[in-house]
Design a protein around this motif. Structure first.
Motif, PDB file in Angstrom:
ATOM      1  N   SER A   1       0.824  -1.216   0.000  1.00  0.00           N
ATOM      2  CA  SER A   1       0.000   0.000   0.000  1.00  0.00           C
ATOM      3  C   SER A   1       0.853   1.259   0.000  1.00  0.00           C
ATOM      4  O   SER A   1       0.479   2.268  -0.596  1.00  0.00           O
ATOM      5  CB  SER A   1      -0.917   0.020   1.222  1.00  0.00           C
ATOM      6  OG  SER A   1      -1.807  -1.061   1.198  1.00  0.00           O
ATOM      7  N   LEU A   2       1.999   1.199   0.685  1.00  0.00           N
ATOM      8  CA  LEU A   2       2.886   2.357   0.773  1.00  0.00           C
ATOM      9  C   LEU A   2       3.595   2.657  -0.540  1.00  0.00           C
ATOM     10  O   LEU A   2       3.848   3.807  -0.870  1.00  0.00           O
ATOM     11  CB  LEU A   2       3.947   2.135   1.857  1.00  0.00           C
ATOM     12  CG  LEU A   2       3.525   2.321   3.293  1.00  0.00           C
ATOM     13  CD1 LEU A   2       4.592   1.797   4.237  1.00  0.00           C
ATOM     14  CD2 LEU A   2       3.241   3.790   3.572  1.00  0.00           C
TER      15      LEU A   2
ATOM     16  N   VAL B   1      13.102   5.163   6.728  1.00  0.00           N
ATOM     17  CA  VAL B   1      12.505   4.494   7.886  1.00  0.00           C
ATOM     18  C   VAL B   1      13.076   5.129   9.153  1.00  0.00           C
ATOM     19  O   VAL B   1      14.290   5.232   9.306  1.00  0.00           O
ATOM     20  CB  VAL B   1      12.816   2.981   7.899  1.00  0.00           C
ATOM     21  CG1 VAL B   1      12.183   2.316   9.105  1.00  0.00           C
ATOM     22  CG2 VAL B   1      12.346   2.315   6.619  1.00  0.00           C
ATOM     23  N   GLU B   2      12.193   5.595  10.034  1.00  0.00           N
ATOM     24  CA  GLU B   2      12.595   6.119  11.344  1.00  0.00           C
ATOM     25  C   GLU B   2      12.339   4.998  12.358  1.00  0.00           C
ATOM     26  O   GLU B   2      11.224   4.477  12.456  1.00  0.00           O
ATOM     27  CB  GLU B   2      11.765   7.338  11.708  1.00  0.00           C
ATOM     28  CG  GLU B   2      12.090   7.910  13.073  1.00  0.00           C
ATOM     29  CD  GLU B   2      11.125   9.020  13.453  1.00  0.00           C
ATOM     30  OE1 GLU B   2      10.918   9.197  14.662  1.00  0.00           O
ATOM     31  OE2 GLU B   2      10.574   9.692  12.565  1.00  0.00           O
ATOM     32  N   LEU B   3      13.384   4.641  13.100  1.00  0.00           N
ATOM     33  CA  LEU B   3      13.285   3.548  14.066  1.00  0.00           C
ATOM     34  C   LEU B   3      13.361   4.064  15.497  1.00  0.00           C
ATOM     35  O   LEU B   3      13.905   5.142  15.747  1.00  0.00           O
ATOM     36  CB  LEU B   3      14.410   2.535  13.819  1.00  0.00           C
ATOM     37  CG  LEU B   3      14.361   1.823  12.465  1.00  0.00           C
ATOM     38  CD1 LEU B   3      15.629   1.015  12.251  1.00  0.00           C
ATOM     39  CD2 LEU B   3      13.130   0.937  12.368  1.00  0.00           C
ATOM     40  N   PRO B   4      12.860   3.290  16.456  1.00  0.00           N
ATOM     41  CA  PRO B   4      12.922   3.714  17.859  1.00  0.00           C
ATOM     42  C   PRO B   4      14.353   3.628  18.396  1.00  0.00           C
ATOM     43  O   PRO B   4      15.223   3.003  17.787  1.00  0.00           O
ATOM     44  CB  PRO B   4      12.006   2.714  18.573  1.00  0.00           C
ATOM     45  CG  PRO B   4      12.040   1.498  17.716  1.00  0.00           C
ATOM     46  CD  PRO B   4      12.181   1.997  16.305  1.00  0.00           C
ATOM     47  N   THR B   5      14.574   4.243  19.541  1.00  0.00           N
ATOM     48  CA  THR B   5      15.879   4.238  20.194  1.00  0.00           C
ATOM     49  C   THR B   5      15.994   3.025  21.110  1.00  0.00           C
ATOM     50  O   THR B   5      15.040   2.690  21.822  1.00  0.00           O
ATOM     51  CB  THR B   5      16.050   5.535  21.024  1.00  0.00           C
ATOM     52  OG1 THR B   5      15.820   6.648  20.154  1.00  0.00           O
ATOM     53  CG2 THR B   5      17.428   5.633  21.627  1.00  0.00           C
TER      54      THR B   5
ATOM     55  N   GLN C   1       3.554   5.408  19.438  1.00  0.00           N
ATOM     56  CA  GLN C   1       4.283   5.566  18.177  1.00  0.00           C
ATOM     57  C   GLN C   1       5.742   5.228  18.429  1.00  0.00           C
ATOM     58  O   GLN C   1       6.358   5.743  19.370  1.00  0.00           O
ATOM     59  CB  GLN C   1       4.165   6.991  17.645  1.00  0.00           C
ATOM     60  CG  GLN C   1       4.873   7.156  16.321  1.00  0.00           C
ATOM     61  CD  GLN C   1       4.814   8.570  15.780  1.00  0.00           C
ATOM     62  OE1 GLN C   1       4.026   9.387  16.230  1.00  0.00           O
ATOM     63  NE2 GLN C   1       5.654   8.854  14.805  1.00  0.00           N
ATOM     64  N   ILE C   2       6.315   4.350  17.583  1.00  0.00           N
ATOM     65  CA  ILE C   2       7.718   3.969  17.763  1.00  0.00           C
ATOM     66  C   ILE C   2       8.572   4.304  16.552  1.00  0.00           C
ATOM     67  O   ILE C   2       9.781   4.085  16.563  1.00  0.00           O
ATOM     68  CB  ILE C   2       7.875   2.466  18.109  1.00  0.00           C
ATOM     69  CG1 ILE C   2       7.247   1.577  17.033  1.00  0.00           C
ATOM     70  CG2 ILE C   2       7.302   2.173  19.483  1.00  0.00           C
ATOM     71  CD1 ILE C   2       7.539   0.091  17.195  1.00  0.00           C
ATOM     72  N   GLY C   3       7.971   4.837  15.499  1.00  0.00           N
ATOM     73  CA  GLY C   3       8.741   5.178  14.318  1.00  0.00           C
ATOM     74  C   GLY C   3       7.831   5.622  13.198  1.00  0.00           C
ATOM     75  O   GLY C   3       6.640   5.864  13.407  1.00  0.00           O
ATOM     76  N   ALA C   4       8.425   5.715  12.002  1.00  0.00           N
ATOM     77  CA  ALA C   4       7.664   6.133  10.825  1.00  0.00           C
ATOM     78  C   ALA C   4       8.310   5.554   9.570  1.00  0.00           C
ATOM     79  O   ALA C   4       9.500   5.230   9.565  1.00  0.00           O
ATOM     80  CB  ALA C   4       7.620   7.652  10.733  1.00  0.00           C
ATOM     81  N   VAL C   5       7.488   5.442   8.547  1.00  0.00           N
ATOM     82  CA  VAL C   5       7.950   4.971   7.247  1.00  0.00           C
ATOM     83  C   VAL C   5       7.513   6.004   6.214  1.00  0.00           C
ATOM     84  O   VAL C   5       6.357   6.433   6.206  1.00  0.00           O
ATOM     85  CB  VAL C   5       7.323   3.593   6.899  1.00  0.00           C
ATOM     86  CG1 VAL C   5       7.727   3.162   5.502  1.00  0.00           C
ATOM     87  CG2 VAL C   5       7.714   2.544   7.911  1.00  0.00           C
ATOM     88  N   GLU C   6       8.448   6.400   5.355  1.00  0.00           N
ATOM     89  CA  GLU C   6       8.120   7.327   4.271  1.00  0.00           C
ATOM     90  C   GLU C   6       8.356   6.621   2.948  1.00  0.00           C
ATOM     91  O   GLU C   6       9.372   5.955   2.761  1.00  0.00           O
ATOM     92  CB  GLU C   6       8.991   8.581   4.348  1.00  0.00           C
ATOM     93  CG  GLU C   6       8.691   9.451   5.547  1.00  0.00           C
ATOM     94  CD  GLU C   6       9.559  10.709   5.599  1.00  0.00           C
ATOM     95  OE1 GLU C   6      10.127  11.101   4.549  1.00  0.00           O
ATOM     96  OE2 GLU C   6       9.661  11.285   6.686  1.00  0.00           O
ATOM     97  N   SER C   7       7.412   6.798   2.045  1.00  0.00           N
ATOM     98  CA  SER C   7       7.544   6.214   0.715  1.00  0.00           C
ATOM     99  C   SER C   7       7.331   7.309  -0.319  1.00  0.00           C
ATOM    100  O   SER C   7       7.059   8.453   0.026  1.00  0.00           O
ATOM    101  CB  SER C   7       6.511   5.105   0.529  1.00  0.00           C
ATOM    102  OG  SER C   7       5.217   5.663   0.417  1.00  0.00           O
ATOM    103  N   VAL C   8       7.423   6.938  -1.573  1.00  0.00           N
ATOM    104  CA  VAL C   8       7.197   7.920  -2.632  1.00  0.00           C
ATOM    105  C   VAL C   8       5.734   8.339  -2.672  1.00  0.00           C
ATOM    106  O   VAL C   8       5.413   9.416  -3.173  1.00  0.00           O
ATOM    107  CB  VAL C   8       7.643   7.373  -4.013  1.00  0.00           C
ATOM    108  CG1 VAL C   8       9.144   7.184  -4.049  1.00  0.00           C
ATOM    109  CG2 VAL C   8       6.934   6.081  -4.363  1.00  0.00           C
TER     110      VAL C   8
ATOM    111  N   SER D   1       3.757   7.075   6.943  1.00  0.00           N
ATOM    112  CA  SER D   1       2.904   6.364   7.885  1.00  0.00           C
ATOM    113  C   SER D   1       3.653   6.155   9.202  1.00  0.00           C
ATOM    114  O   SER D   1       4.848   5.839   9.199  1.00  0.00           O
ATOM    115  CB  SER D   1       2.507   5.016   7.293  1.00  0.00           C
ATOM    116  OG  SER D   1       1.654   4.327   8.172  1.00  0.00           O
ATOM    117  N   ASP D   2       2.943   6.347  10.309  1.00  0.00           N
ATOM    118  CA  ASP D   2       3.537   6.093  11.623  1.00  0.00           C
ATOM    119  C   ASP D   2       3.532   4.598  11.906  1.00  0.00           C
ATOM    120  O   ASP D   2       2.695   3.847  11.393  1.00  0.00           O
ATOM    121  CB  ASP D   2       2.739   6.808  12.718  1.00  0.00           C
ATOM    122  CG  ASP D   2       2.884   8.328  12.634  1.00  0.00           C
ATOM    123  OD1 ASP D   2       3.925   8.801  12.144  1.00  0.00           O
ATOM    124  OD2 ASP D   2       1.943   9.024  13.053  1.00  0.00           O
ATOM    125  N   ILE D   3       4.471   4.189  12.751  1.00  0.00           N
ATOM    126  CA  ILE D   3       4.561   2.802  13.200  1.00  0.00           C
ATOM    127  C   ILE D   3       4.238   2.798  14.687  1.00  0.00           C
ATOM    128  O   ILE D   3       4.785   3.608  15.448  1.00  0.00           O
ATOM    129  CB  ILE D   3       5.974   2.225  12.972  1.00  0.00           C
ATOM    130  CG1 ILE D   3       6.345   2.297  11.492  1.00  0.00           C
ATOM    131  CG2 ILE D   3       6.056   0.787  13.491  1.00  0.00           C
ATOM    132  CD1 ILE D   3       7.816   2.051  11.226  1.00  0.00           C
TER     133      ILE D   3
END
Length: 159
Positions: free
Chosen positions: A68-69, A75-79, A89-96, A100-102
Motif C-alpha cells: 500500500s505504501l 525508515v525512522e526507528l525507535p531508540t 508511536q515507535i517510528g515512521a515509514v516514508e515512501s514515494v 505512515s507512523d509505526i
C-alpha cells in the motif's frame, strides 16, 4: 542387537572406552525444550512474532502495508532501551506515495533495531516480515499478544 547393547553397557566395555578417552553410549530419552512462537497482527498493519523462550517480539510491517505504501525511501526507528506501551508511536515509514507512523503492537523495552534499514529502506518492500523487520521488543506484558489479531482476522480487516 540386545547382546551388542548389553556389551556396550557392561563395566568392562565402559572401562575400555574410558581408557581410550571415549564415553560409553547413553540410552534414554533426550531432554527437549519447547519454544512457542506466536505471530499476531494489528489493524494498523504491524505484526509481532513473539518467542516465549526469549521473551522477545520481532516487530515488522505487513506485506499488505508495504504494498500500500509503495517504494519505501526512509525508515525512522525507535531508540534502543526505550520503554513503550502498546499503541505508542515507535517510528515512521516514508515512501514515494505516503508517510505512515509505526505503532508498538505490544508493551516492553526496545532491545534491538534493524540498522540495515538506515541505508537500505527498500528492505521493507523486498522482505517486510523477514529482512525488513523494524525492532525487537522485550515484552513486559506477554498477555497482550492475545489481544492482537490472528492472521485470518487481520486479513478480514482489509479484504
Amino acid at each position: 542387537m540386545q547382546s551388542i547393547l548389553r556389551k556396550a553397557g557392561s563395566s568392562r566395555s565402559t572401562a575400555l572406552l574410558r581408557s581410550q578417552g571415549m564415553r560409553p553410549p547413553v540410552f534414554g530419552r533426550p531432554q527437549l525444550s519447547r519454544t512457542l512462537i506466536t505471530k499476531r497482527y494489528t489493524v494498523e498493519h504491524e505484526a509481532v512474532e513473539y518467542d516465549d523462550a526469549t521473551g522477545l517480539g520481532l516487530v515488522c510491517i505487513t506485506d499488505h502495508a508495504q504494498s500500500s505504501l509503495g517504494d519505501v525511501v526512509f525508515v525512522e526507528l525507535p531508540t534502543l532501551g526505550t520503554k513503550v506501551a502498546q499503541g505508542d508511536q515507535i517510528g515512521a515509514v516514508e515512501s514515494v506515495k505516503a508517510a505512515s507512523d509505526i505503532y508498538a503492537p505490544v508493551s516492553g523495552t526496545i532491545e534491538a533495531v534493524n540498522e540495515a534499514l538506515a541505508t537500505q529502506p527498500a528492505l521493507l518492500n523486498k522482505s517486510p516480515e523477514e529482512q525488513g523487520w523494524l525492532c525487537k521488543i522485550k515484552l513486559s506484558e506477554p498477555s497482550e499478544m492475545e489481544k492482537l489479531l490472528t492472521e485470518e482476522a487481520y486479513k478480514e480487516t482489509w479484504e
